[in-house]
Write a protein that holds these residues in place. Structure first.
Motif, PDB file in Angstrom:
ATOM      1  N   GLN A  21       0.833  -1.215   0.000  1.00 16.97           N
ATOM      2  CA  GLN A  21       0.000   0.000   0.000  1.00 16.97           C
ATOM      3  C   GLN A  21       0.856   1.249   0.000  1.00 16.97           C
ATOM      4  N   LEU A  22       1.900   1.240   0.840  1.00 13.38           N
ATOM      5  CA  LEU A  22       2.780   2.412   0.903  1.00 13.38           C
ATOM      6  C   LEU A  22       3.329   2.737  -0.476  1.00 13.38           C
ATOM      7  N   CYS A  23       3.797   1.706  -1.176  1.00 14.46           N
ATOM      8  CA  CYS A  23       4.387   1.932  -2.494  1.00 14.46           C
ATOM      9  C   CYS A  23       3.328   2.334  -3.504  1.00 14.46           C
ATOM     10  N   ASP A  24       2.167   1.635  -3.475  1.00  8.59           N
ATOM     11  CA  ASP A  24       1.138   1.892  -4.484  1.00  8.59           C
ATOM     12  C   ASP A  24       0.510   3.269  -4.344  1.00  8.59           C
ATOM     13  N   THR A  25       0.467   3.806  -3.112  1.00  7.79           N
ATOM     14  CA  THR A  25      -0.289   5.042  -2.910  1.00  7.79           C
ATOM     15  C   THR A  25       0.600   6.272  -2.835  1.00  7.79           C
ATOM     16  N   THR A  26       1.913   6.077  -3.029  1.00  5.97           N
ATOM     17  CA  THR A  26       2.799   7.237  -2.953  1.00  5.97           C
ATOM     18  C   THR A  26       3.099   7.762  -4.346  1.00  5.97           C
ATOM     19  N   THR A  27       2.883   9.055  -4.532  1.00  8.12           N
ATOM     20  CA  THR A  27       3.209   9.685  -5.804  1.00  8.12           C
ATOM     21  C   THR A  27       4.152  10.849  -5.509  1.00  8.12           C
ATOM     22  N   ALA A  28       4.711  11.428  -6.562  1.00 10.56           N
ATOM     23  CA  ALA A  28       5.624  12.548  -6.350  1.00 10.56           C
ATOM     24  C   ALA A  28       5.556  13.507  -7.519  1.00 10.56           C
ATOM     25  N   THR A  29       5.752  14.786  -7.223  1.00  7.06           N
ATOM     26  CA  THR A  29       5.896  15.766  -8.295  1.00  7.06           C
ATOM     27  C   THR A  29       7.369  15.828  -8.661  1.00  7.06           C
ATOM     28  N   ASP A  30       7.643  16.229  -9.874  1.00  5.76           N
ATOM     29  CA  ASP A  30       9.024  16.489 -10.276  1.00  5.76           C
ATOM     30  C   ASP A  30       9.927  15.281 -10.062  1.00  5.76           C
ATOM     31  N   ARG A  31       9.374  14.095 -10.329  1.00  6.96           N
ATOM     32  CA  ARG A  31      10.102  12.884  -9.933  1.00  6.96           C
ATOM     33  C   ARG A  31      11.396  12.703 -10.711  1.00  6.96           C
ATOM     34  N   ASP A  32      11.477  13.271 -11.913  1.00  8.79           N
ATOM     35  CA  ASP A  32      12.693  13.061 -12.694  1.00  8.79           C
ATOM     36  C   ASP A  32      13.896  13.774 -12.091  1.00  8.79           C
ATOM     37  N   ALA A  33      13.601  14.734 -11.179  1.00 12.35           N
ATOM     38  CA  ALA A  33      14.706  15.420 -10.511  1.00 12.35           C
ATOM     39  C   ALA A  33      15.507  14.461  -9.634  1.00 12.35           C
ATOM     40  N   LEU A  34      14.906  13.310  -9.294  1.00 12.17           N
ATOM     41  CA  LEU A  34      15.620  12.329  -8.465  1.00 12.17           C
ATOM     42  C   LEU A  34      16.913  11.899  -9.139  1.00 12.17           C
ATOM     43  N   ALA A  35      16.919  11.928 -10.472  1.00 14.44           N
ATOM     44  CA  ALA A  35      18.115  11.488 -11.201  1.00 14.44           C
ATOM     45  C   ALA A  35      19.296  12.420 -10.974  1.00 14.44           C
ATOM     46  N   ASN A  36      19.021  13.613 -10.391  1.00 15.05           N
ATOM     47  CA  ASN A  36      20.120  14.547 -10.147  1.00 15.05           C
ATOM     48  C   ASN A  36      20.915  14.230  -8.887  1.00 15.05           C
ATOM     49  N   ALA A  37      20.479  13.231  -8.127  1.00 13.47           N
ATOM     50  CA  ALA A  37      21.197  12.897  -6.894  1.00 13.47           C
ATOM     51  C   ALA A  37      22.642  12.538  -7.201  1.00 13.47           C
ATOM     52  N   VAL A  38      23.538  13.029  -6.338  1.00 12.42           N
ATOM     53  CA  VAL A  38      24.968  12.811  -6.537  1.00 12.42           C
ATOM     54  C   VAL A  38      25.531  12.158  -5.272  1.00 12.42           C
ATOM     55  N   GLN A  39      26.447  11.235  -5.475  1.00 14.96           N
ATOM     56  CA  GLN A  39      27.040  10.508  -4.346  1.00 14.96           C
ATOM     57  C   GLN A  39      27.705  11.455  -3.354  1.00 14.96           C
ATOM     58  N   ALA A  40      27.497  11.205  -2.060  1.00 10.45           N
ATOM     59  CA  ALA A  40      28.161  12.016  -1.035  1.00 10.45           C
ATOM     60  C   ALA A  40      29.384  11.262  -0.534  1.00 10.45           C
ATOM     61  N   ALA A  41      30.450  12.017  -0.282  1.00  8.58           N
ATOM     62  CA  ALA A  41      31.668  11.381   0.217  1.00  8.58           C
ATOM     63  C   ALA A  41      31.689  11.487   1.725  1.00  8.58           C
ATOM     64  N   ARG A  42      30.840  10.694   2.399  1.00 12.85           N
ATOM     65  CA  ARG A  42      30.812  10.757   3.853  1.00 12.85           C
ATOM     66  C   ARG A  42      30.960   9.364   4.435  1.00 12.85           C
ATOM     67  N   GLU A  43      31.546   9.331   5.606  1.00 14.99           N
ATOM     68  CA  GLU A  43      31.802   8.066   6.279  1.00 14.99           C
ATOM     69  C   GLU A  43      30.479   7.505   6.823  1.00 14.99           C
ATOM     70  N   ALA A  44      30.240   6.233   6.605  1.00 15.70           N
ATOM     71  CA  ALA A  44      29.043   5.586   7.150  1.00 15.70           C
ATOM     72  C   ALA A  44      29.421   4.872   8.449  1.00 15.70           C
ATOM     73  N   PRO A  45      28.435   4.626   9.362  1.00 12.96           N
ATOM     74  CA  PRO A  45      28.757   3.904  10.590  1.00 12.96           C
ATOM     75  C   PRO A  45      29.276   2.505  10.261  1.00 12.96           C
ATOM     76  N   ARG A  46      30.197   2.015  11.081  1.00  9.64           N
ATOM     77  CA  ARG A  46      30.832   0.740  10.729  1.00  9.64           C
ATOM     78  C   ARG A  46      30.074  -0.478  11.241  1.00  9.64           C
ATOM     79  N   HIS A  47      29.325  -0.302  12.296  1.00  7.84           N
ATOM     80  CA  HIS A  47      28.494  -1.432  12.723  1.00  7.84           C
ATOM     81  C   HIS A  47      27.166  -0.874  13.171  1.00  7.84           C
ATOM     82  N   GLY A  48      26.184  -1.767  13.287  1.00  8.69           N
ATOM     83  CA  GLY A  48      24.884  -1.167  13.454  1.00  8.69           C
ATOM     84  C   GLY A  48      23.888  -1.832  14.360  1.00  8.69           C
ATOM     85  N   GLU A  49      23.006  -1.010  14.894  1.00  9.54           N
ATOM     86  CA  GLU A  49      21.716  -1.452  15.395  1.00  9.54           C
ATOM     87  C   GLU A  49      21.739  -2.268  16.658  1.00  9.54           C
TER      88      GLU A  49
END
Lengths: 380, 399
Positions: free
Chosen positions: B360-388
């Motif tokens: 349901q979450l996937c089926d009912t979610t829409t977005a404006t300007d969705r093609d702008a998502l393609a502009n995302a650029v990789q961030a050079a940041r350290e991720a946590p090494r272990h989790g949760e």
């Protein structure tokens, strides 16, 4: 090598795909070309965007029938290739020999995990088996006497409430037995058992009117003995009833001296914490944790019982009271009990034999008049 | 060859997500994980959870391209060991002091409990924040990793402040609390370098919250007050007269309790929809048309089936017991039956409710300007090494 041979003989086949370079989310429509030991990723102008060694090409996930396969390179790299859903996987497998292997070498990580896992198990075992009991008895030993007495009073009141409920009595009935001659006789017996101790200890015995066959040592030198226990001593041991009672009381004094009640409570609470942390929220974790805890807790309790037995033997010996009756009594009681893993008391036959070997006394515990006063303690 | 997403009018909201998992495949996976987890006394849970996430992520498609879960089970194990090192002494210390202080209502006990539950609450918030951070850092789309910036301490102080406000207003301030905490998490989330933005207000949630939380609480309080002290004592003693006299109130309370659970579930779905509507990623504004009713239906069905399984297990234990069975002899079969039910419950719940929720979450979610998502650029940041680890030990994580 057959795979090299297959590769060299493969036609220069071009496959369509979408490439993501790992720097931006912009898709690139590309063509894949096998070139020697490499997979070349070419954009529409024919320029090479990337060149992956065929040995390093991996599937991101095992694709199910309806999913389009995605590829990545072994090791680092954020770039991904999404293939068309009509890709011939057999052909791809023939080109990339390690396609189905994990995308990251787990070797080092796995070894350190194994190492740390073993270390964690070992330290937990030491914690639970060695440190926790010591920790608990050390904490119990430093708790001041007034606190012990308050804990003892609270626990005794809780037990009284429980007995009332079991007996179906109202809150104003007092199930404590107060027969004066019987109380005096019990006090005299306690005095005789504890007189020889290096360190004097105050012991208060409460007899409770209930058919339960049991006796308990509470914090603060309180001992509870249920009428059912006295009845059982009289019934099973016939003439030796007083000596059985002396043995039971001596055993409970052993618990009092070591503050076992408090130590075991602390230990059980600690075990509960550790067990629930390890098992986490896994299905049935609660049950598994409870079972594991009961087994460990029971094992520790059995150890405490053995030590209390040893104290009981030495108290009986010093007072010159016969110890064989209590050994026989315990042997009989153990026969009715076959929960060896969960049982808090040591195995019957072995325990009986150990006690019988160690006892030396030949005297009686009290006069016949005192014994009959104790037997009537709840009747007054 | 998959063509790049066709160009659409940017101002019109269009579907962005697709959920392509199948219920049967998910059920098989959940069953395997649940059985192995039970058989290994919970040790398999780290691997199981990783496998489930890989499956679900890979079948959640954003603009036709799946999410990818890149976390490793070993990272969860290490996180768990860290949590163990933190929580074991805390729990042990509390249990010792608790035993020594003893039962009662003195000032020492109140102080002790305040401190203990305060620390536990704080750890819970830290766990939530770090879980969010770990999961985002292990999720990527088109090769671009998600992430969570912000500081655990800031989040913790925010959670403590709002926690106190919620407590002092008897829960009435909860919508504002939820908005404040979600805003912090969403505002600090990003896809590559593209930040999320959160603009949902608390006011539209006030009426749903009053309906879901306050109304049933008031009804229960009225029932309790009408039964009265004498009534409670009579009920505790099991007096038939007391039951008869308070019958209507007892029935009302019994009906309100499950309705309350459903109402809270309904509120959470309404809140989730509201929060999605307030969220944007870069210029791309999300919109959700989530309908709570079918999901509540799925939840009721799941609970009903768990109940059926439990009833079946209980009948098997009773019907196969020998005639001379004692309560003690039924402990092991009973424990086995309970274990079986507890193993099956997450499978049933996951395959029916969670599956429906994600779809349901996937089926009912829409977005404006969705093609702008393609502009995302990789961030050079350290991720946590272990989790949760904390989240696992404190039972926060759902999947």
């Amino acid at each position: 090598m057959p795979s090299t041979w297959a590769r060299s003989r493969a036609p220069a086949m071009a496959v369509g795909a979408t490439y993501f370079d790992g720097n931006s989310a912009r898709p690139h429509a590309v063509e894949l070309r096998i070139d020697g030991a490499y997979m070349k990723i070419l954009d529409q102008a024919g320029a090479a965007l990337a060149r992956w060694p065929l040995d390093d090409v991996r599937l991101v996930d095992k694709p199910s029938a309806s999913e389009t396969p995605r590829l990545r390179r072994m090791g680092g790299g954020d770039d991904r290739l999404t293939l068309a859903s009509d890709i011939d996987l057999d052909w791809l497998e023939s080109q990339c020999p390690h396609l189905h292997r994990p995308a990251r070498e787990a070797g080092n990580a796995r070894r350190s995990l194994l190492l740390w896992g073993c270390a964690a198990v070992a330290s937990l075992a030491v914690l639970v088996i060695v440190l926790l009991p010591r920790f608990a008895s050390n904490v119990a030993a430093i708790v001041p006497e007034p606190v012990m007495e308050r804990l003892g009073t609270t626990t005794e009141n809780q037990i009284i409430d429980l007995v009332r409920t079991l007996n179906g009595q109202s809150a104003d009935r007092n199930p404590r037995c107060t027969g004066s001659a019987g109380s005096t006789a019990i006090d005299a017996l306690i005095d005789r058992l504890t007189r020889e101790l290096d360190r004097p200890v105050a012991v208060t015995v409460t007899v409770i009117d209930s058919p339960i066959v049991n006796a308990l040592a509470l914090p603060g030198g309180r001992i509870i003995i249920f009428r059912g226990m006295i009845d059982a001593a009289a019934k099973q041991a016939a003439r030796d009833g007083p000596e059985v009672l002396a043995g039971i009381l001596a055993h409970e004094i052993g618990h009092v001296l070591r503050r076992d009640a408090l130590a075991l409570t602390i230990e059980n609470a600690g075990l509960a914490v550790i067990a629930s942390l390890i098992i986490g929220d896994a299905a049935g974790g609660v049950i598994a944790a409870a079972l594991g805890r009961s087994m460990l807790g029971a094992a520790h309790a059995r150890e405490a019982e053995r030590r209390a037995d040893a104290t009981a033997i030495s108290l009986l010996n010093r007072a010159g009271i016969r110890g064989r009756p209590i050994a026989a009594f315990l042997g009989q009681a153990a026969k009715d009990d076959n929960w060896s893993l969960l049982s808090t008391h040591p195995g019957g036959a072995k325990r009986t034999a150990e006690i019988q070997r160690a006892v030396t006394g030949h005297g009686t515990a009290m006069s016949a008049a005192d014994w009959s006063a104790i037997r009537r303690i709840c009747a007054e | 060859m998959p063509s790049p997403t066709p160009q659409t009018d940017n101002r019109i909201a269009s579907p962005v997500l697709a959920f392509t998992a199948t219920r049967s495949a998910l059920a098989v996976l959940l069953f395997r994980v649940s059985v192995l987890t039970t058989l290994t006394l919970g040790l398999y849970r780290f691997w199981g959870r990783t496998a489930i996430r890989r499956y679900l992520w890979a079948r959640t498609k954003l603009l036709g391209e799946p999410l990818e879960y890149t976390g490793l089970a070993t990272e969860l194990v290490v996180g768990f060991l860290v949590a163990l090192a933190l929580l074991a002494p805390l729990g042990l210390g509390y249990s010792v002091i608790d035993t020594v202080v003893g039962p009662g209502t003195g000032g020492a006990r109140t102080t002790l409990e305040l401190i203990y539950y305060g620390v536990l609450f704080g750890l819970l918030q830290v766990a939530r924040f770090r879980m969010w951070r770990y999961r985002l850092s292990r999720t990527s789309w088109r090769g671009i990793r998600f992430g969570l910036d912000g500081s655990t301490w800031q989040y913790l102080s925010l959670a403590f402040g709002w926690g106190v406000v919620t407590l002092l207003t008897f829960g009435l301030a909860y919508p504002w609390t939820a908005v404040a905490l979600w805003r912090y998490r969403i505002q600090h989330s990003r896809l590559g370098t593209t930040g999320f933005n959160f603009a949902a207000a608390a006011r539209p949630l006030v009426v749903p919250w009053l309906i879901a939380f306050v109304l049933p609480a008031v009804v229960l309080a009225i029932c309790a007050a009408n039964i009265g002290d004498d009534g409670w004592q009579g009920l505790a003693a099991g007096s038939g007269q007391a039951i008869a006299a308070n019958g209507p109130w007892l029935l009302t309370a019994a009906a309100v309790a499950p309705a309350w659970m459903l109402a809270i579930g309904w509120y959470r779905l309404v809140q989730g929809r509201h929060f999605i509507n307030g969220t944007s990623l870069g210029p791309c504004r999300l919109n959700s048309e989530l309908r709570p009713a079918p999901l509540l239906g799925a939840a009721v069905l799941a609970w009903f089936l768990v109940g059926v399984v439990a009833a079946a297990a209980l009948s098997i234990v009773i019907l196969t017991a020998p005639v001379d069975a004692t309560p003690e002899s039924l402990i092991w079969p009973g424990a086995a039956a309970a274990l079986a039910v507890l193993t099956l419950a997450p499978v049933i719940f996951g395959a029916i409710f969670r599956f429906a929720l994600l779809r349901q979450l996937c089926d009912t979610t829409t977005a404006t300007d969705r093609d702008a998502l393609a502009n995302a650029v990789q961030a050079a940041r350290e991720a946590p090494r272990h989790g949760e680890g904390l989240a696992d030990a404190l039972d926060v994580g759902a999947i």
